[in-house]
Design a protein around this motif. Structure first.
Motif, short mmCIF file in Angstrom:
data_model
loop_
_atom_site.label_atom_id
_atom_site.label_comp_id
_atom_site.label_asym_id
_atom_site.label_seq_id
_atom_site.Cartn_x
_atom_site.Cartn_y
_atom_site.Cartn_z
N ILE A 170 0.85 -1.19 0.00
CA ILE A 170 0.00 0.00 0.00
C ILE A 170 0.89 1.24 0.00
O ILE A 170 1.79 1.37 0.83
CB ILE A 170 -0.91 0.03 1.24
CG1 ILE A 170 -1.82 -1.21 1.24
CG2 ILE A 170 -1.75 1.31 1.27
CD1 ILE A 170 -2.65 -1.34 2.51
N GLU A 171 0.63 2.13 -0.95
CA GLU A 171 1.36 3.39 -1.01
C GLU A 171 0.50 4.47 -0.35
O GLU A 171 -0.54 4.86 -0.89
CB GLU A 171 1.65 3.79 -2.46
CG GLU A 171 2.64 2.89 -3.15
CD GLU A 171 2.97 3.41 -4.55
OE1 GLU A 171 2.06 3.94 -5.22
OE2 GLU A 171 4.13 3.28 -4.96
N THR A 172 0.94 4.97 0.81
CA THR A 172 0.23 6.05 1.49
C THR A 172 0.83 7.37 1.06
O THR A 172 2.03 7.60 1.23
CB THR A 172 0.35 5.91 3.02
OG1 THR A 172 -0.18 4.64 3.41
CG2 THR A 172 -0.42 7.03 3.72
N PRO A 173 0.06 8.27 0.48
CA PRO A 173 0.62 9.54 0.02
C PRO A 173 1.11 10.38 1.19
O PRO A 173 0.53 10.34 2.28
CB PRO A 173 -0.56 10.22 -0.69
CG PRO A 173 -1.77 9.58 -0.10
CD PRO A 173 -1.39 8.18 0.23
N ASN A 174 2.20 11.12 0.96
CA ASN A 174 2.68 12.02 2.01
C ASN A 174 1.97 13.37 1.89
O ASN A 174 1.19 13.62 0.98
CB ASN A 174 4.21 12.17 1.94
CG ASN A 174 4.69 12.70 0.60
OD1 ASN A 174 4.03 13.53 -0.02
ND2 ASN A 174 5.85 12.24 0.16
N LEU A 175 2.26 14.26 2.85
CA LEU A 175 1.57 15.54 2.90
C LEU A 175 1.81 16.35 1.63
O LEU A 175 0.90 17.03 1.13
CB LEU A 175 2.02 16.33 4.13
CG LEU A 175 1.36 17.69 4.34
CD1 LEU A 175 -0.16 17.57 4.43
CD2 LEU A 175 1.91 18.36 5.59
N GLU A 176 3.02 16.29 1.08
CA GLU A 176 3.32 17.06 -0.12
C GLU A 176 2.46 16.60 -1.30
O GLU A 176 1.90 17.42 -2.03
CB GLU A 176 4.80 16.94 -0.48
CG GLU A 176 5.20 17.73 -1.69
CD GLU A 176 6.69 17.73 -1.95
OE1 GLU A 176 7.13 18.45 -2.86
OE2 GLU A 176 7.42 17.00 -1.25
N GLN A 177 2.32 15.28 -1.48
CA GLN A 177 1.51 14.76 -2.57
C GLN A 177 0.03 15.16 -2.41
O GLN A 177 -0.63 15.56 -3.37
CB GLN A 177 1.63 13.23 -2.62
CG GLN A 177 3.01 12.74 -3.03
CD GLN A 177 3.18 11.26 -2.81
OE1 GLN A 177 2.62 10.68 -1.86
NE2 GLN A 177 3.97 10.61 -3.65
N ILE A 178 -0.47 15.05 -1.17
CA ILE A 178 -1.87 15.41 -0.92
C ILE A 178 -2.08 16.90 -1.17
O ILE A 178 -3.07 17.30 -1.78
CB ILE A 178 -2.25 15.05 0.53
CG1 ILE A 178 -2.15 13.54 0.75
CG2 ILE A 178 -3.68 15.53 0.83
CD1 ILE A 178 -2.32 13.11 2.19
N PHE A 179 -1.15 17.72 -0.68
CA PHE A 179 -1.27 19.17 -0.84
C PHE A 179 -1.27 19.56 -2.31
O PHE A 179 -2.10 20.35 -2.75
CB PHE A 179 -0.12 19.87 -0.12
CG PHE A 179 0.12 21.27 -0.57
CD1 PHE A 179 -0.79 22.27 -0.27
CD2 PHE A 179 1.24 21.60 -1.33
CE1 PHE A 179 -0.59 23.57 -0.72
CE2 PHE A 179 1.45 22.89 -1.76
CZ PHE A 179 0.53 23.87 -1.46
N LEU A 180 -0.36 19.01 -3.10
CA LEU A 180 -0.29 19.36 -4.51
C LEU A 180 -1.56 18.96 -5.24
O LEU A 180 -2.04 19.66 -6.13
CB LEU A 180 0.94 18.71 -5.16
CG LEU A 180 2.30 19.29 -4.72
CD1 LEU A 180 3.44 18.46 -5.30
CD2 LEU A 180 2.43 20.73 -5.14
N ASP A 181 -2.14 17.82 -4.84
CA ASP A 181 -3.39 17.39 -5.46
C ASP A 181 -4.53 18.36 -5.11
O ASP A 181 -5.31 18.76 -5.98
CB ASP A 181 -3.73 15.97 -4.97
CG ASP A 181 -5.03 15.45 -5.59
OD1 ASP A 181 -5.13 15.45 -6.83
OD2 ASP A 181 -5.92 15.04 -4.84
N LEU A 182 -4.61 18.76 -3.84
CA LEU A 182 -5.65 19.71 -3.44
C LEU A 182 -5.47 21.06 -4.13
O LEU A 182 -6.44 21.68 -4.57
CB LEU A 182 -5.62 19.89 -1.92
CG LEU A 182 -6.15 18.74 -1.08
CD1 LEU A 182 -5.83 18.95 0.39
CD2 LEU A 182 -7.66 18.58 -1.26
#
Length: 291
Positions: free
Chosen positions: A276-288
């Motif tokens: 399972i690949e859990t996204p980090n905060l940077e990935q989540i932020f860029l998506d938002l």
């Protein structure tokens, strides 16, 4: 506590901040995240009384900044990497601010030690490294022992030891019931520090919630490696999964690990890796921010 209500700033035809509403609670560290030009600094400047809102309100402990009594003892701020006169020593800088804030001069030596600048107290601050200037800015913010801290990029220039020191300082402040609102582009550091996140883009709130809620809402992918990636890809798509590839590995969303394993078994493709690949905060932020 910090609270903004429909906070708006318009420059001509540009809405730099558009009806931003959020709360930074006491006893918690709130990360204020946004790309350059998203409206973060404008929001912080309105909160600190440095810029007048076009409409809406920004409150610190239920008061506008300009209505606070002894504001240096209510709010400590680091903006613009801490402005100080390069010809002043670190000690002289703090003494002058202590006088303006009505704080005993004895607090200066306490803070110089607290931020690790005792050895450089009598050197000109113009000779300080960026990290040392950031420590001096933090000492200035803490002079009045304020319950609320508003920090814009306070970690710039800090080495790993300095980063760990800043995390401890801010966590201890929140642990004593203080409020911390921090803006930073060092998202890996914020990931280890903040309790809540507020994401802004184009002057608007995109997300405001506890960090763990953000992680639970994030899309998780599976990383799968098998003997026949092509056959796996087709099998996962037939089952409703969304598939992309990175070399020999497939990235699959929309399926559970159990489903992925059973589908591979049914397709008679041996699996070498399933994680399972859990996204980090940077990935989540860029998506938002992109949305």
């Amino acid at each position: 506590m910090i609270e903004t209500r429909d906070l708006t700033k318009v420059y001509g035809r540009v809405r730099a901040v558009d009806r931003i509403t959020f709360t930074a609670a006491s006893g918690r560290v709130t990360g204020f995240l946004g790309l350059n030009g998203s409206g973060k600094t404008t929001t912080l400047r309105m909160l600190l009384g440095l810029s007048r809102p076009t409409s809406g309100t920004a409150l610190v402990n239920n008061r506008r900044f300009r209505d606070l009594r002894n504001p240096a003892q209510q709010v400590g701020a680091v903006l613009d990497q801490g402005i100080n006169h390069p010809g002043q020593t670190g000690r002289a800088h703090l003494v002058s601010h202590a006088v303006l804030a009505g704080v005993p001069r004895s607090r200066v030596d306490v803070l110089l030690e607290h931020v690790g600048l005792t050895h450089a107290a009598d050197r000109r601050s113009g000779d300080y490294s960026l990290g040392m200037r950031q420590r001096l800015a933090m000492a200035t913010a803490l002079l009045g022992d304020p319950p609320v801290l508003v920090l814009d990029e306070p970690a710039n220039g800090l080495d790993p030891e300095g980063m760990a020191w800043l995390r401890r300082l801010l966590r201890e402040h929140a642990g004593r019931g203080g409020t911390v609102l921090i803006s930073s582009h060092l998202l890996a550091e914020l990931d280890q520090l903040v309790d809540d996140v507020v994401v802004v883009a184009d002057g608007r709130i995109r997300y405001a919630a506890p960090l763990d809620t953000l992680y639970r809402a994030a899309v998780r992918r599976l990383r799968v490696r098998g003997r026949d990636p092509g056959r796996l890809w087709q099998a996962y798509e037939r089952a409703g999964g969304r598939v992309s590839a990175d070399g020999a590995a497939l990235h699959v969303s929309g399926l559970s690990p159990e489903d992925a394993g059973e589908i591979a078994f049914g397709a008679r493709v041996p699996i070498y890796e399933l994680s399972i690949e859990t996204p980090n905060l940077e990935q989540i932020f860029l998506d938002l921010a992109a949305r």
